[in-house]
Design a protein around this motif. Structure first.
Motif, PDB file in Angstrom:
ATOM      1  N   SER A   1       0.829  -1.205   0.000  1.00  0.00           N
ATOM      2  CA  SER A   1       0.000   0.000   0.000  1.00  0.00           C
ATOM      3  C   SER A   1       0.862   1.253   0.000  1.00  0.00           C
ATOM      4  O   SER A   1       0.365   2.356   0.156  1.00  0.00           O
ATOM      5  CB  SER A   1      -0.918  -0.007   1.229  1.00  0.00           C
ATOM      6  N   ARG A   2       2.161   1.090  -0.158  1.00  0.00           N
ATOM      7  CA  ARG A   2       3.067   2.233  -0.155  1.00  0.00           C
ATOM      8  C   ARG A   2       2.836   3.077  -1.394  1.00  0.00           C
ATOM      9  O   ARG A   2       2.782   2.556  -2.514  1.00  0.00           O
ATOM     10  CB  ARG A   2       4.515   1.733  -0.124  1.00  0.00           C
ATOM     11  N   PRO A   3       2.675   4.395  -1.224  1.00  0.00           N
ATOM     12  CA  PRO A   3       2.448   5.256  -2.382  1.00  0.00           C
ATOM     13  C   PRO A   3       3.602   5.154  -3.386  1.00  0.00           C
ATOM     14  O   PRO A   3       4.766   5.006  -2.993  1.00  0.00           O
ATOM     15  CB  PRO A   3       2.382   6.657  -1.767  1.00  0.00           C
ATOM     16  N   LEU A   4       3.273   5.242  -4.666  1.00  0.00           N
ATOM     17  CA  LEU A   4       4.283   5.109  -5.712  1.00  0.00           C
ATOM     18  C   LEU A   4       5.377   6.159  -5.564  1.00  0.00           C
ATOM     19  O   LEU A   4       6.569   5.853  -5.745  1.00  0.00           O
ATOM     20  CB  LEU A   4       3.623   5.226  -7.089  1.00  0.00           C
ATOM     21  N   TYR A   5       5.014   7.385  -5.218  1.00  0.00           N
ATOM     22  CA  TYR A   5       6.026   8.439  -5.138  1.00  0.00           C
ATOM     23  C   TYR A   5       7.065   8.145  -4.056  1.00  0.00           C
ATOM     24  O   TYR A   5       8.231   8.548  -4.180  1.00  0.00           O
ATOM     25  CB  TYR A   5       5.381   9.810  -4.924  1.00  0.00           C
ATOM     26  N   GLU A   6       6.668   7.424  -2.984  1.00  0.00           N
ATOM     27  CA  GLU A   6       7.629   7.062  -1.943  1.00  0.00           C
ATOM     28  C   GLU A   6       8.623   6.024  -2.459  1.00  0.00           C
ATOM     29  O   GLU A   6       9.812   6.071  -2.140  1.00  0.00           O
ATOM     30  CB  GLU A   6       6.896   6.528  -0.708  1.00  0.00           C
ATOM     31  N   GLU A   7       8.125   5.080  -3.246  1.00  0.00           N
ATOM     32  CA  GLU A   7       9.005   4.085  -3.847  1.00  0.00           C
ATOM     33  C   GLU A   7       9.980   4.759  -4.818  1.00  0.00           C
ATOM     34  O   GLU A   7      11.169   4.423  -4.859  1.00  0.00           O
ATOM     35  CB  GLU A   7       8.183   3.031  -4.591  1.00  0.00           C
ATOM     36  N   VAL A   8       9.463   5.710  -5.574  1.00  0.00           N
ATOM     37  CA  VAL A   8      10.303   6.445  -6.526  1.00  0.00           C
ATOM     38  C   VAL A   8      11.342   7.270  -5.770  1.00  0.00           C
ATOM     39  O   VAL A   8      12.521   7.317  -6.149  1.00  0.00           O
ATOM     40  CB  VAL A   8       9.435   7.360  -7.421  1.00  0.00           C
ATOM     41  N   ALA A   9      10.927   7.897  -4.673  1.00  0.00           N
ATOM     42  CA  ALA A   9      11.847   8.701  -3.868  1.00  0.00           C
ATOM     43  C   ALA A   9      12.973   7.834  -3.311  1.00  0.00           C
ATOM     44  O   ALA A   9      14.142   8.241  -3.310  1.00  0.00           O
ATOM     45  CB  ALA A   9      11.101   9.393  -2.730  1.00  0.00           C
ATOM     46  N   GLU A  10      12.629   6.624  -2.861  1.00  0.00           N
ATOM     47  CA  GLU A  10      13.639   5.717  -2.313  1.00  0.00           C
ATOM     48  C   GLU A  10      14.633   5.307  -3.399  1.00  0.00           C
ATOM     49  O   GLU A  10      15.846   5.265  -3.148  1.00  0.00           O
ATOM     50  CB  GLU A  10      12.962   4.480  -1.719  1.00  0.00           C
TER      51      GLU A  10
END
Length: 208
Positions: free
Chosen positions: A3-12
């Motif tokens: 459920s992690r937002p896509l932008y957080e994955e991209v930021a990581e």
């Protein structure tokens, strides 16, 4: 289910590339090209860049876009000044409020630090060093302090140089950690703060 937002994955992912110096300090980040490379739309990429800008890893310029933050000597001095104040207070707090279990965990980590130093294992020494500092912050149970320190240390990782590579720095760092731990085990808050400030002062010198 993730459920992690896509932008957080991209930021990581982007953060990892910055730390690996795939994007050098000062290099401009083309939002459109990055979005295409990641196979996403520009919206999550734009949000990811905002996250990293809030952390200080990316600098935003009005109408010019974003670039990886450059850390100069003035920045380093200012960052270490703030870290010295905050982590000195963290060491003091830990000395005064750590449980016996906390003290044992700190002692165990330090033993691992000693072994890594003896083995000249810089990567392991650095990893355990991070754990030691993180445990001190955990003991303080101050999320505001922890958040500020975490962001400052992220900016420090923009440096290419690893100060532990310098001749004698590994052993000196180990000695400084011994002094910090000794003061904490003695429940001497002022001495623990002084030892931590001395440790960070040497870290600044070595980073130049």
């Amino acid at each position: 289910m993730n459920s992690r937002p896509l932008y957080e994955e991209v930021a990581e992912r982007l953060r990892t590339q910055i730390f690996a110096h795939d994007f050098a300090p000062g290099s401009w980040l083309d939002e459109q090209s990055l979005a295409e490379e990641y196979g996403i739309s520009r919206t999550p990429m734009r949000e990811a860049i905002k996250v990293l800008a809030a952390e200080g890893l990316i600098t935003m310029k009005l109408r010019r876009g974003a670039y990886v933050t450059e850390v100069n000597q003035t920045d380093l001095a200012q960052i270490f000044t703030v870290l010295s104040l905050l982590e000195g207070e963290a060491a003091k707090t830990a000395a005064l409020k750590a449980s016996e279990s906390d003290l044992n965990r700190l002692d165990d980590l330090h033993l691992k630090l000693e072994k890594a130093a003896a083995d000249r294992d810089l990567e392991q020494f650095f990893a355990i060093n991070v754990q030691f500092h993180e445990l001190l912050l955990e003991i303080t149970a101050n999320p505001w302090m922890t958040g500020v320190i975490a962001d400052l240390r992220k900016v420090l990782k923009l440096q290419r140089r690893n100060s532990l590579d310098q001749t004698g720095r590994l052993q000196n760092s180990l000695l400084e950690h011994r002094n910090i731990l000794k003061a904490i085990l003695q429940r001497d808050g002022e001495l623990a703060a002084k030892a931590m400030r001395a440790h960070l002062a040497q870290g600044l010198v070595a980073s130049r």
